[in-house]
Design a protein around this motif. Sequence first.
Motif, PDB file in Angstrom:
ATOM      1  N   PHE A 130      81.799  59.223 -32.076  1.00  0.00           N
ATOM      2  CA  PHE A 130      82.571  59.733 -30.948  1.00  0.00           C
ATOM      3  C   PHE A 130      83.870  58.940 -30.916  1.00  0.00           C
ATOM      4  N   LEU A 131      84.981  59.602 -31.257  1.00  0.00           N
ATOM      5  CA  LEU A 131      86.283  58.941 -31.316  1.00  0.00           C
ATOM      6  C   LEU A 131      86.988  59.131 -29.976  1.00  0.00           C
ATOM      7  N   ALA A 132      86.832  58.169 -29.093  1.00  0.00           N
ATOM      8  CA  ALA A 132      87.447  58.229 -27.762  1.00  0.00           C
ATOM      9  C   ALA A 132      88.779  57.492 -27.834  1.00  0.00           C
ATOM     10  N   LEU A 133      89.748  58.111 -28.525  1.00  0.00           N
ATOM     11  CA  LEU A 133      90.963  57.390 -28.906  1.00  0.00           C
ATOM     12  C   LEU A 133      92.263  58.061 -28.482  1.00  0.00           C
ATOM     13  N   GLY A 134      92.265  59.343 -28.239  1.00  0.00           N
ATOM     14  CA  GLY A 134      93.522  60.048 -28.007  1.00  0.00           C
ATOM     15  C   GLY A 134      94.030  60.650 -29.304  1.00  0.00           C
ATOM     16  N   ARG A 135      94.750  61.768 -29.181  1.00  0.00           N
ATOM     17  CA  ARG A 135      95.101  62.564 -30.360  1.00  0.00           C
ATOM     18  C   ARG A 135      96.039  61.862 -31.327  1.00  0.00           C
ATOM     19  N   GLN A 136      96.857  60.913 -30.841  1.00  0.00           N
ATOM     20  CA  GLN A 136      97.834  60.270 -31.731  1.00  0.00           C
ATOM     21  C   GLN A 136      97.222  59.138 -32.546  1.00  0.00           C
ATOM     22  N   HIS A 137      95.900  58.895 -32.400  1.00  0.00           N
ATOM     23  CA  HIS A 137      95.264  57.767 -33.083  1.00  0.00           C
ATOM     24  C   HIS A 137      94.153  58.202 -34.047  1.00  0.00           C
ATOM     25  N   LEU A 138      94.154  59.450 -34.455  1.00  0.00           N
ATOM     26  CA  LEU A 138      93.045  59.969 -35.257  1.00  0.00           C
ATOM     27  C   LEU A 138      93.324  60.017 -36.754  1.00  0.00           C
ATOM     28  N   SER A 139      94.567  59.827 -37.140  1.00  0.00           N
ATOM     29  CA  SER A 139      94.961  60.038 -38.537  1.00  0.00           C
ATOM     30  C   SER A 139      94.105  59.277 -39.550  1.00  0.00           C
ATOM     31  N   PRO A 140      93.806  57.968 -39.357  1.00  0.00           N
ATOM     32  CA  PRO A 140      93.009  57.270 -40.375  1.00  0.00           C
ATOM     33  C   PRO A 140      91.648  57.910 -40.610  1.00  0.00           C
ATOM     34  N   PHE A 141      91.066  58.485 -39.569  1.00  0.00           N
ATOM     35  CA  PHE A 141      89.714  59.038 -39.674  1.00  0.00           C
ATOM     36  C   PHE A 141      89.704  60.392 -40.376  1.00  0.00           C
ATOM     37  N   THR A 142      90.836  61.098 -40.354  1.00  0.00           N
ATOM     38  CA  THR A 142      90.893  62.405 -41.020  1.00  0.00           C
ATOM     39  C   THR A 142      90.828  62.270 -42.536  1.00  0.00           C
ATOM     40  N   ARG A 143      91.050  61.066 -43.044  1.00  0.00           N
ATOM     41  CA  ARG A 143      91.030  60.853 -44.491  1.00  0.00           C
ATOM     42  C   ARG A 143      89.614  60.639 -45.031  1.00  0.00           C
ATOM     43  N   ARG A 144      88.648  60.540 -44.135  1.00  0.00           N
ATOM     44  CA  ARG A 144      87.261  60.327 -44.561  1.00  0.00           C
ATOM     45  C   ARG A 144      86.494  61.640 -44.459  1.00  0.00           C
ATOM     46  N   SER A 145      86.050  62.128 -45.604  1.00  0.00           N
ATOM     47  CA  SER A 145      85.300  63.385 -45.630  1.00  0.00           C
ATOM     48  C   SER A 145      83.802  63.155 -45.469  1.00  0.00           C
ATOM     49  N   ASP A 146      83.385  61.874 -45.405  1.00  0.00           N
ATOM     50  CA  ASP A 146      81.956  61.566 -45.339  1.00  0.00           C
ATOM     51  C   ASP A 146      81.479  61.300 -43.912  1.00  0.00           C
ATOM     52  N   ILE A 147      82.314  61.540 -42.901  1.00  0.00           N
ATOM     53  CA  ILE A 147      81.898  61.401 -41.514  1.00  0.00           C
ATOM     54  C   ILE A 147      82.205  62.701 -40.771  1.00  0.00           C
ATOM     55  N   ARG A 148      81.510  62.938 -39.658  1.00  0.00           N
ATOM     56  CA  ARG A 148      81.675  64.170 -38.883  1.00  0.00           C
ATOM     57  C   ARG A 148      81.971  63.790 -37.425  1.00  0.00           C
ATOM     58  N   PRO A 149      83.204  63.466 -37.125  1.00  0.00           N
ATOM     59  CA  PRO A 149      83.519  62.934 -35.804  1.00  0.00           C
ATOM     60  C   PRO A 149      83.502  63.975 -34.683  1.00  0.00           C
ATOM     61  N   LEU A 150      83.257  63.463 -33.483  1.00  0.00           N
ATOM     62  CA  LEU A 150      83.474  64.171 -32.232  1.00  0.00           C
ATOM     63  C   LEU A 150      84.717  63.555 -31.600  1.00  0.00           C
ATOM     64  N   ALA A 151      85.697  64.377 -31.287  1.00  0.00           N
ATOM     65  CA  ALA A 151      86.943  63.879 -30.703  1.00  0.00           C
ATOM     66  C   ALA A 151      87.169  64.543 -29.349  1.00  0.00           C
ATOM     67  N   ARG A 152      87.506  63.729 -28.359  1.00  0.00           N
ATOM     68  CA  ARG A 152      87.815  64.264 -27.036  1.00  0.00           C
ATOM     69  C   ARG A 152      89.252  63.912 -26.683  1.00  0.00           C
ATOM     70  N   MET A 153      89.982  64.892 -26.178  1.00  0.00           N
ATOM     71  CA  MET A 153      91.357  64.656 -25.758  1.00  0.00           C
ATOM     72  C   MET A 153      91.742  65.686 -24.712  1.00  0.00           C
TER      73      MET A 153
END
Length: 240
Positions: A130-153
Amino acid sequence: MLVLGGTADANALVRALRQRWPERRIILSLAGRTREPQVPDHAETRIGGFGGAEGLAVFLAAESVGVLLDATHPFAAGIARNAAKAADIAGVRRLKMLRPAWQLVEGDRWTKVSCLAEACRALPAGARPFLALGRQHLSPFTRRSDIRPLARMIEPPEPALPESWTLVLARPSSDRRAEAALMREHDVTHLVTRNAGGAASYAKVEAAREMGLPVVMIARPQTPEGAVCETVEDVVSALG
């Protein structure tokens, strides 16, 4: 008075200042990242950047600002530095309002990291964070294809998130039971958050503790030197 805002704390501060000094002009400045920000009723607002520290210093002089109150997010390091420099240039008094950071309590399973990149590396393959980070802080995680994040914004991100992600458009809940229900519904394995401090968004940390989930906790950036107040009451008291 110029209040650098964008937080619930800043809104509470504006209300308190207006009650204490109804005759003074109080300007609330917002970065403009949210299309429909929550602000106090009838508040005088300014939207957008200033053009760095020098531009902010020019604004302080042009608007005859006597006090600069930095009530931005604890992770808004750039504007905090600019505010400190601008206040020095313009010869204006500055106060930083900074709520205390969250502290480890019994039952917490924190991995403390210093930045987003380190937080991303801390997640194991196959994680459902669960990435409780805000939309401008997600870029590093988009480079990982081996995780399936939940993002709230609050608003949809641009560009769109990868197909393997789940997006929830909502503000953080202050109810730990609601946060726990959200994490259970989406089979969350980890919580990734910044140490924002305060009560408004602490429920997700409480929920993770009660569920026994690991938390990747991103430490705060360094605060510029100068006077720091932890609460609205402290700021009003310091201003006399």
